[in-house]
Design an enzyme around this catalytic site. Structure first.
Site, PDB file in Angstrom:
ATOM      1  N   LYS A  47       0.819  -1.221   0.000  1.00 35.24           N
ATOM      2  CA  LYS A  47       0.000   0.000   0.000  1.00 35.24           C
ATOM      3  C   LYS A  47       0.846   1.260   0.000  1.00 35.24           C
ATOM      4  CE  LYS A  47      -4.387  -1.900   1.290  1.00 35.24           C
ATOM      5  NZ  LYS A  47      -5.458  -2.064   2.279  1.00 35.24           N
ATOM      6  N   ARG A  69      -3.925 -10.025   4.789  1.00 32.59           N
ATOM      7  CA  ARG A  69      -4.233 -10.066   3.353  1.00 32.59           C
ATOM      8  C   ARG A  69      -3.000  -9.586   2.584  1.00 32.59           C
ATOM      9  NH1 ARG A  69      -6.219  -6.495  -0.533  1.00 32.59           N
ATOM     10  NH2 ARG A  69      -7.687  -7.392  -2.017  1.00 32.59           N
TER      11      ARG A  69
HETATM   12  C1  8Y4 Z   1      -0.938  -2.242  -4.965  1.00 34.80           C
HETATM   13  C2  8Y4 Z   1      -2.007  -3.037  -5.233  1.00 34.80           C
HETATM   14  C3  8Y4 Z   1      -1.018  -1.312  -3.944  1.00 34.80           C
HETATM   15  C4  8Y4 Z   1      -3.153  -2.907  -4.502  1.00 34.80           C
HETATM   16  C5  8Y4 Z   1      -2.188  -1.162  -3.216  1.00 34.80           C
HETATM   17  C6  8Y4 Z   1      -3.252  -1.988  -3.499  1.00 34.80           C
HETATM   18  C7  8Y4 Z   1      -8.162  -4.297   1.634  1.00 34.80           C
HETATM   19  C8  8Y4 Z   1      -9.207  -5.043   1.088  1.00 34.80           C
HETATM   20  C9  8Y4 Z   1      -8.163  -3.998  -0.500  1.00 34.80           C
HETATM   21  C10 8Y4 Z   1      -7.959  -4.309   3.043  1.00 34.80           C
HETATM   22  C11 8Y4 Z   1      -9.836  -5.810   3.157  1.00 34.80           C
HETATM   23  C12 8Y4 Z   1      -5.177  -2.734  -2.230  1.00 34.80           C
HETATM   24  C13 8Y4 Z   1     -10.151  -5.402  -1.187  1.00 34.80           C
HETATM   25  C14 8Y4 Z   1      -6.510  -2.214  -1.853  1.00 34.80           C
HETATM   26  N1  8Y4 Z   1      -7.504  -3.654   0.618  1.00 34.80           N
HETATM   27  N2  8Y4 Z   1     -10.045  -5.794   1.826  1.00 34.80           N
HETATM   28  N3  8Y4 Z   1      -9.201  -4.840  -0.257  1.00 34.80           N
HETATM   29  N4  8Y4 Z   1      -8.843  -5.088   3.760  1.00 34.80           N
HETATM   30  N5  8Y4 Z   1     -10.645  -6.543   3.939  1.00 34.80           N
HETATM   31  N6  8Y4 Z   1      -4.416  -1.781  -2.798  1.00 34.80           N
HETATM   32  O1  8Y4 Z   1      -7.086  -3.654   3.621  1.00 34.80           O
HETATM   33  O2  8Y4 Z   1      -4.854  -3.872  -2.090  1.00 34.80           O
HETATM   34  S1  8Y4 Z   1      -7.798  -3.430  -2.092  1.00 34.80           S
END
Ligand code: 8Y4
Length: 270
Positions: free
Chosen positions: A217, A251
């Site tokens: 992130k 996750r």
């Molecule tokens: C690169 C790729 C950098 C993706 C950032 C990201 C969460 C989530 C996401 C979380 C839960 C992400 C669907 C955001 N984050 N679900 N989902 N908790 N429960 N960004 O923190 O991965 S998506």
């Protein structure tokens, strides 16, 4: 029930994005095929749960029509379910996607809107065994990073999550089916995210399993000045801090590395 002197080993949730931006051709056959190979790899690396998402939830992302989301995720859920017994989580905010996923054997609903969408709370409550992750977000994905503001970020997130838990309990769901998640990066500045990580034990002490998603992130990118592909070690540091404060599920994009980091952290805590 685990013995009184033993801690539960935290679980690893591997991220499986089934979105065209994850695949160069954008065609469904190649996407499904690639997704299944990715899922098999994550199972081999020790994932406990696969989180399948068909709608990009990155800041600024566009929403995906229902039929498109179903076309992306349903074949992948069905094929993984047919091939192995790994826990399947579905990252969606749409009641219809939840309903169809539950019907083909999904084990968990991961909803960044915490079941506030039309019909979603009733849909999940109507199934008698599926788990649900209730995540905090301030605002909506497209605009959440424009000007995040809190008077007391930890207190406000605690209050929000307990309100969503209460709604689920009133709909008849058992407390052990509910997970809570601070939603790192969802309508939060770097400072908000760091304070939430520092004070995560305030969430784990509420009595519900806590899920944390920190993988790659932007807070890591901002602190290290590194691009999204260079954030693995920073992600691991946050995962260890989360587990040390009692997080139950991490996750992640990097399953093998996270499994090792969690096992070592758990061995020390035990
Ligand atoms: C690169 C790729 C950098 C993706 C950032 C990201 C969460 C989530 C996401 C979380 C839960 C992400 C669907 C955001 N984050 N679900 N989902 N908790 N429960 N960004 O923190 O991965 S998506």
């Amino acid at each position: 029930m685990p013995p009184a002197n033993s801690l539960q080993l935290p679980q690893v949730m591997g991220i499986l994005n089934v979105t065209p931006d994850s695949f160069s051709d954008g065609g469904h056959f190649f996407s499904i095929d690639t997704a299944l190979r990715q899922a098999n790899l994550m199972v081999k690396e020790g994932a406990d749960i696969i989180d399948i998402g068909g709608e990009s939830t990155r800041p600024g992302a566009q929403s995906v029509p229902l039929q498109e989301e179903l076309d992306r995720v349903m074949p992948v859920i069905e094929k993984i379910r047919a091939e192995c017994s790994i826990k399947i989580s579905v990252d969606t905010s749409k009641a219809e996607v939840m309903r169809e996923a539950i019907a083909v054997g999904a084990d968990m609903i991961n909803d960044i809107m915490a079941l506030r969408g039309d019909g979603s709370l009733a849909t999940v409550a109507a199934s008698d065994k599926v788990q649900v992750c209730l995540m905090h977000i301030q605002g909506a994905p497209r605009t959440m990073q424009q000007n995040p503001h809190y008077d007391d970020v930890v207190a406000e997130i605690k209050t929000f999550l307990l309100e969503r838990v209460q709604a689920c309990l009133e709909a008849g769901m058992e407390p052990n089916r509910l997970l809570i998640d601070p939603g790192i990066g969802f309508g939060k500045t770097v400072e908000h995210n760091l304070l939430l990580m520092k004070k995560l034990s305030e969430l784990t002490h509420l009595g519900y399993q806590v899920l944390v998603g920190v993988s790659r992130k932007s807070l890591i990118g901002k602190i290290l000045n590194k691009s999204v592909t260079e954030r693995k070690y920073g992600s691991l540091a946050l995962a260890v801090l989360a587990v040390n404060q009692g997080a139950a599920i991490i996750r992640t994009h990097d399953v093998a590395a996270t499994v090792d980091a969690i096992k070592i952290t758990h061995a020390v805590m035990q």
